[in-house]
Write a protein that holds these residues in place. Structure first.
Motif, PDB file in Angstrom:
ATOM      1  N   SER A 308      26.242  -6.055   7.028  1.00  0.00           N
ATOM      2  CA  SER A 308      24.977  -6.660   7.463  1.00  0.00           C
ATOM      3  C   SER A 308      24.013  -5.620   8.011  1.00  0.00           C
ATOM      4  O   SER A 308      22.792  -5.769   7.894  1.00  0.00           O
ATOM      5  CB  SER A 308      25.252  -7.738   8.520  1.00  0.00           C
ATOM      6  OG  SER A 308      25.933  -7.192   9.629  1.00  0.00           O
ATOM      7  N   SER A 309      24.522  -4.552   8.612  1.00  0.00           N
ATOM      8  CA  SER A 309      23.663  -3.463   9.094  1.00  0.00           C
ATOM      9  C   SER A 309      23.287  -2.503   7.974  1.00  0.00           C
ATOM     10  O   SER A 309      22.190  -1.930   7.990  1.00  0.00           O
ATOM     11  CB  SER A 309      24.362  -2.688  10.215  1.00  0.00           C
ATOM     12  OG  SER A 309      24.583  -3.501  11.346  1.00  0.00           O
ATOM     13  N   ILE A 310      24.150  -2.331   7.002  1.00  0.00           N
ATOM     14  CA  ILE A 310      23.883  -1.404   5.902  1.00  0.00           C
ATOM     15  C   ILE A 310      22.726  -1.889   5.038  1.00  0.00           C
ATOM     16  O   ILE A 310      21.946  -1.079   4.509  1.00  0.00           O
ATOM     17  CB  ILE A 310      25.165  -1.209   5.063  1.00  0.00           C
ATOM     18  CG1 ILE A 310      26.129  -0.294   5.828  1.00  0.00           C
ATOM     19  CG2 ILE A 310      24.861  -0.626   3.689  1.00  0.00           C
ATOM     20  CD1 ILE A 310      27.504  -0.183   5.223  1.00  0.00           C
ATOM     21  N   TYR A 311      22.574  -3.206   4.877  1.00  0.00           N
ATOM     22  CA  TYR A 311      21.460  -3.720   4.080  1.00  0.00           C
ATOM     23  C   TYR A 311      20.118  -3.167   4.575  1.00  0.00           C
ATOM     24  O   TYR A 311      19.177  -3.026   3.798  1.00  0.00           O
ATOM     25  CB  TYR A 311      21.434  -5.245   4.116  1.00  0.00           C
ATOM     26  CG  TYR A 311      22.427  -5.920   3.203  1.00  0.00           C
ATOM     27  CD1 TYR A 311      22.480  -5.629   1.845  1.00  0.00           C
ATOM     28  CD2 TYR A 311      23.303  -6.890   3.691  1.00  0.00           C
ATOM     29  CE1 TYR A 311      23.385  -6.273   1.002  1.00  0.00           C
ATOM     30  CE2 TYR A 311      24.212  -7.530   2.861  1.00  0.00           C
ATOM     31  CZ  TYR A 311      24.252  -7.216   1.521  1.00  0.00           C
ATOM     32  OH  TYR A 311      25.149  -7.845   0.685  1.00  0.00           O
ATOM     33  N   HIS A 312      20.026  -2.887   5.846  1.00  0.00           N
ATOM     34  CA  HIS A 312      18.802  -2.350   6.448  1.00  0.00           C
ATOM     35  C   HIS A 312      18.307  -1.091   5.736  1.00  0.00           C
ATOM     36  O   HIS A 312      17.110  -0.806   5.699  1.00  0.00           O
ATOM     37  CB  HIS A 312      19.075  -2.054   7.931  1.00  0.00           C
ATOM     38  CG  HIS A 312      18.021  -1.252   8.614  1.00  0.00           C
ATOM     39  ND1 HIS A 312      16.698  -1.617   8.639  1.00  0.00           N
ATOM     40  CD2 HIS A 312      18.090  -0.098   9.310  1.00  0.00           C
ATOM     41  CE1 HIS A 312      15.997  -0.728   9.321  1.00  0.00           C
ATOM     42  NE2 HIS A 312      16.824   0.212   9.737  1.00  0.00           N
ATOM     43  N   TYR A 313      19.230  -0.339   5.122  1.00  0.00           N
ATOM     44  CA  TYR A 313      18.879   0.947   4.526  1.00  0.00           C
ATOM     45  C   TYR A 313      18.531   0.846   3.048  1.00  0.00           C
ATOM     46  O   TYR A 313      18.239   1.856   2.403  1.00  0.00           O
ATOM     47  CB  TYR A 313      20.043   1.929   4.712  1.00  0.00           C
ATOM     48  CG  TYR A 313      20.357   2.195   6.168  1.00  0.00           C
ATOM     49  CD1 TYR A 313      19.600   3.100   6.905  1.00  0.00           C
ATOM     50  CD2 TYR A 313      21.393   1.513   6.807  1.00  0.00           C
ATOM     51  CE1 TYR A 313      19.879   3.335   8.246  1.00  0.00           C
ATOM     52  CE2 TYR A 313      21.673   1.746   8.149  1.00  0.00           C
ATOM     53  CZ  TYR A 313      20.912   2.653   8.859  1.00  0.00           C
ATOM     54  OH  TYR A 313      21.176   2.870  10.201  1.00  0.00           O
ATOM     55  N   GLY A 314      18.537  -0.354   2.485  1.00  0.00           N
ATOM     56  CA  GLY A 314      18.339  -0.504   1.053  1.00  0.00           C
ATOM     57  C   GLY A 314      16.911  -0.784   0.648  1.00  0.00           C
ATOM     58  O   GLY A 314      16.070  -1.216   1.439  1.00  0.00           O
ATOM     59  N   ASP A 315      16.646  -0.532  -0.638  1.00  0.00           N
ATOM     60  CA  ASP A 315      15.374  -0.913  -1.266  1.00  0.00           C
ATOM     61  C   ASP A 315      15.566  -2.124  -2.173  1.00  0.00           C
ATOM     62  O   ASP A 315      14.660  -2.929  -2.342  1.00  0.00           O
ATOM     63  CB  ASP A 315      14.827   0.258  -2.084  1.00  0.00           C
ATOM     64  CG  ASP A 315      14.469   1.448  -1.214  1.00  0.00           C
ATOM     65  OD1 ASP A 315      13.490   1.351  -0.456  1.00  0.00           O
ATOM     66  OD2 ASP A 315      15.177   2.471  -1.277  1.00  0.00           O
ATOM     67  N   VAL A 316      16.746  -2.227  -2.763  1.00  0.00           N
ATOM     68  CA  VAL A 316      17.129  -3.376  -3.587  1.00  0.00           C
ATOM     69  C   VAL A 316      18.587  -3.684  -3.267  1.00  0.00           C
ATOM     70  O   VAL A 316      19.398  -2.770  -3.086  1.00  0.00           O
ATOM     71  CB  VAL A 316      16.974  -3.084  -5.090  1.00  0.00           C
ATOM     72  CG1 VAL A 316      17.502  -4.241  -5.938  1.00  0.00           C
ATOM     73  CG2 VAL A 316      15.520  -2.791  -5.447  1.00  0.00           C
ATOM     74  N   ALA A 317      18.917  -4.974  -3.194  1.00  0.00           N
ATOM     75  CA  ALA A 317      20.287  -5.378  -2.892  1.00  0.00           C
ATOM     76  C   ALA A 317      20.879  -6.169  -4.043  1.00  0.00           C
ATOM     77  O   ALA A 317      20.165  -6.865  -4.774  1.00  0.00           O
ATOM     78  CB  ALA A 317      20.338  -6.221  -1.622  1.00  0.00           C
ATOM     79  N   ASP A 337      13.929  -7.988   3.953  1.00  0.00           N
ATOM     80  CA  ASP A 337      12.707  -7.848   3.147  1.00  0.00           C
ATOM     81  C   ASP A 337      12.920  -6.974   1.913  1.00  0.00           C
ATOM     82  O   ASP A 337      12.170  -6.009   1.669  1.00  0.00           O
ATOM     83  CB  ASP A 337      11.551  -7.282   3.983  1.00  0.00           C
ATOM     84  CG  ASP A 337      11.178  -8.167   5.152  1.00  0.00           C
ATOM     85  OD1 ASP A 337      11.275  -9.393   5.018  1.00  0.00           O
ATOM     86  OD2 ASP A 337      10.789  -7.638   6.208  1.00  0.00           O
ATOM     87  N   MET A 338      13.924  -7.306   1.139  1.00  0.00           N
ATOM     88  CA  MET A 338      14.107  -6.596  -0.136  1.00  0.00           C
ATOM     89  C   MET A 338      14.571  -7.564  -1.207  1.00  0.00           C
ATOM     90  O   MET A 338      15.175  -8.607  -0.900  1.00  0.00           O
ATOM     91  CB  MET A 338      15.082  -5.435   0.020  1.00  0.00           C
ATOM     92  CG  MET A 338      16.480  -5.795   0.436  1.00  0.00           C
ATOM     93  SD  MET A 338      17.504  -4.304   0.484  1.00  0.00           S
ATOM     94  CE  MET A 338      18.880  -4.909   1.464  1.00  0.00           C
ATOM     95  N   LYS A 381       6.693   0.222  -7.421  1.00  0.00           N
ATOM     96  CA  LYS A 381       7.008   0.080  -5.997  1.00  0.00           C
ATOM     97  C   LYS A 381       6.292  -1.126  -5.392  1.00  0.00           C
ATOM     98  O   LYS A 381       6.852  -1.844  -4.557  1.00  0.00           O
ATOM     99  CB  LYS A 381       6.624   1.352  -5.245  1.00  0.00           C
ATOM    100  CG  LYS A 381       6.907   1.294  -3.762  1.00  0.00           C
ATOM    101  CD  LYS A 381       6.528   2.599  -3.067  1.00  0.00           C
ATOM    102  CE  LYS A 381       6.791   2.516  -1.573  1.00  0.00           C
ATOM    103  NZ  LYS A 381       6.418   3.781  -0.880  1.00  0.00           N
ATOM    104  N   GLU A 382       5.056  -1.345  -5.829  1.00  0.00           N
ATOM    105  CA  GLU A 382       4.282  -2.466  -5.280  1.00  0.00           C
ATOM    106  C   GLU A 382       4.964  -3.798  -5.609  1.00  0.00           C
ATOM    107  O   GLU A 382       5.063  -4.685  -4.762  1.00  0.00           O
ATOM    108  CB  GLU A 382       2.860  -2.435  -5.857  1.00  0.00           C
ATOM    109  CG  GLU A 382       1.948  -3.483  -5.246  1.00  0.00           C
ATOM    110  CD  GLU A 382       0.518  -3.353  -5.739  1.00  0.00           C
ATOM    111  OE1 GLU A 382      -0.178  -4.396  -5.823  1.00  0.00           O
ATOM    112  OE2 GLU A 382       0.094  -2.217  -6.041  1.00  0.00           O
ATOM    113  N   TYR A 383       5.451  -3.924  -6.828  1.00  0.00           N
ATOM    114  CA  TYR A 383       6.154  -5.142  -7.223  1.00  0.00           C
ATOM    115  C   TYR A 383       7.448  -5.295  -6.434  1.00  0.00           C
ATOM    116  O   TYR A 383       7.771  -6.385  -5.946  1.00  0.00           O
ATOM    117  CB  TYR A 383       6.451  -5.100  -8.723  1.00  0.00           C
ATOM    118  CG  TYR A 383       7.298  -6.253  -9.221  1.00  0.00           C
ATOM    119  CD1 TYR A 383       6.786  -7.548  -9.262  1.00  0.00           C
ATOM    120  CD2 TYR A 383       8.606  -6.038  -9.657  1.00  0.00           C
ATOM    121  CE1 TYR A 383       7.562  -8.608  -9.725  1.00  0.00           C
ATOM    122  CE2 TYR A 383       9.380  -7.088 -10.114  1.00  0.00           C
ATOM    123  CZ  TYR A 383       8.859  -8.369 -10.142  1.00  0.00           C
ATOM    124  OH  TYR A 383       9.629  -9.419 -10.587  1.00  0.00           O
TER     125      TYR A 383
END
Length: 411
Positions: A308-317, A337-338, A381-383
């Motif tokens: 749950s904390s690692i998701y914080h570091y992602g751009d896409v999950a 927010d990804m 990136k915008e999308y």
């Protein structure tokens, strides 16, 4: 018929406990439950009872437990589990005063249990409909609430042959359901004391986000080793069918870093993951140093409790399970927010359907559909950011179920 089934299940657990460690823990825990209560109950205390089948249901009930503990300290909390996978993980949870197994729902067990604890009210989370416990609670005038429950037309309550068992639903004081369909289905059975409040899991993932950990090793992996930070893909609770798809893609693409937190952390599965990776520097979390991870392409999380904390570091999950029995918790990723990707077995998961509808979630079927999405996320990136904002907004829009429940319960 129900009681015959319960005795058969009890017998099956007893016999199975001889051969199976999980069943052995369940059998022993159920046999000891009443004695645990007798040893730990405070005679003059007033107990609010929460029952969760397993860990997932506990996480749904947890916001309610912690809010009651905060706002109504005059009550003690009794928490029961049916499954060892819930009890063994949370048996030391500090938010409850007593934690134990719930004995199987025979008449004798239910009478003995409730005669011992005498709760002032009871909360059953999601799919918990224990016929004998609920009838005794109703007979004694003890309020019983069903929280985050969800109903579908194919459930036994709504079949002609399930009308007898369906009477258990009338034992609840009030239903706090997730959606309008559930309210309508209960209405067909003449049950009107129903409120649509949503799912308390939305409140829980916001709590988890607020309490998330800083992970220096993951930060070093994400930010170190290159002049320009690469995009980060986080695969959470993945199974081999998931891994076979996304690892084929990442073997051919250099512009992403990859974090894998597999659902099963065992040496055999970890070796399988490593065998699927080509021409990448891979580091296991428990074995890595800051220097190692800074230069790595893939970080494998080989321990529990960090996802749950690692998701914080992602751009896409990516959330696994969608090529098997069903996807795991997509909300833990969406709250950051990804964009969230998952496999096709998601139709009975309202939160996945909501993310798909609102544009923050994406269904993939194979390598081709995965590649099309990832190529667009990489190039635009915008999308990618817009989809992530839609995912986070979806979670925020459905928060608040905990307060709705507690404002309609007499404490």
């Amino acid at each position: 018929m129900y009681n015959i089934i319960m005795y058969a299940i009890q017998f099956g657990i007893a016999v199975g406990s001889i051969f199976n460690e999980k069943l052995r823990k369940m059998w022993r825990g159920e046999q000891e439950a009443v004695q645990v209560l007798r040893d730990k109950l405070e005679p003059d205390a007033r107990y609010v009872w929460f029952h969760a089948a397993s860990l997932g249901e506990f996480e749904q009930g947890r916001p309610l437990i912690e809010q009651i503990r905060k706002d109504y300290p005059q009550y003690k909390i009794l928490l029961t589990f049916f499954s060892p996978s819930g009890y063994e993980v949370r048996k030391n949870y500090e938010g409850a005063d007593i934690i134990t197994y719930l004995p199987i729902d025979t008449v004798g067990n239910a009478r003995r249990f409730l005669r011992t604890v005498r709760p002032v009210m009871a909360f059953f989370i999601k799919y918990e409909f224990w016929y004998n416990y609920l009838h005794i609670l109703q007979h004694r005038g003890i309020p019983a609430y069903s929280v985050s429950s969800i109903f579908r037309p194919d459930q036994i309550f709504f079949k002609w042959y399930g009308s007898s068992y369906g009477r258990v639903l009338r034992c609840f004081t009030r239903f706090f359901v997730q959606n309008e369909e559930s309210k309508e289905l209960l209405g067909r059975l003449g049950i009107s004391d129903t409120m649509v409040v949503g799912d308390t899991r939305f409140d829980r993932v916001l709590q988890i986000k607020e309490a998330s950990k800083q992970l220096p090793l993951v930060e070093k992996f994400v930010n170190g080793g290159a002049a320009d930070r690469k995009k980060v893909f986080v695969a959470g609770s993945s199974w081999q069918p998931d891994e076979e798809i996304f690892l084929k893609y990442f073997n051919e693409h250099e512009d992403w870093k990859l974090i894998i937190a597999p659902h099963v952390i065992g040496e055999d599965h970890l070796k399988t993951i490593l065998s699927l990776i080509r021409d990448k520097k891979v580091v296991r979390y428990t074995q890595g140093t800051e220097e190692d991870v800074a230069e790595a392409d893939v970080l494998i999380i080989d321990c529990f409790g960090l996802l749950s904390s690692i998701y914080h570091y992602g751009d896409v999950a990516y959330v696994g399970g969608g090529f098997g029995v069903g996807i795991h918790n997509v909300l833990e990723a969406a709250v950051w927010d990804m964009p969230v990707l998952f496999g096709p077995n998601n139709k009975h998961f309202a939160e996945a359907q909501g993310l798909l509808r609102d544009g923050g979630g994406f269904e993939i079927f194979d390598l081709e559909s995965f590649s099309l999405l990832m190529n667009r996320f990489a190039a635009d990136k915008e999308y990618r950011n817009a989809c992530g904002c839609l995912a986070g907004a979806y979670v925020q829009s459905l928060a608040g179920a905990t307060n709705k429940v507690l404002s309609n319960v007499k404490l």
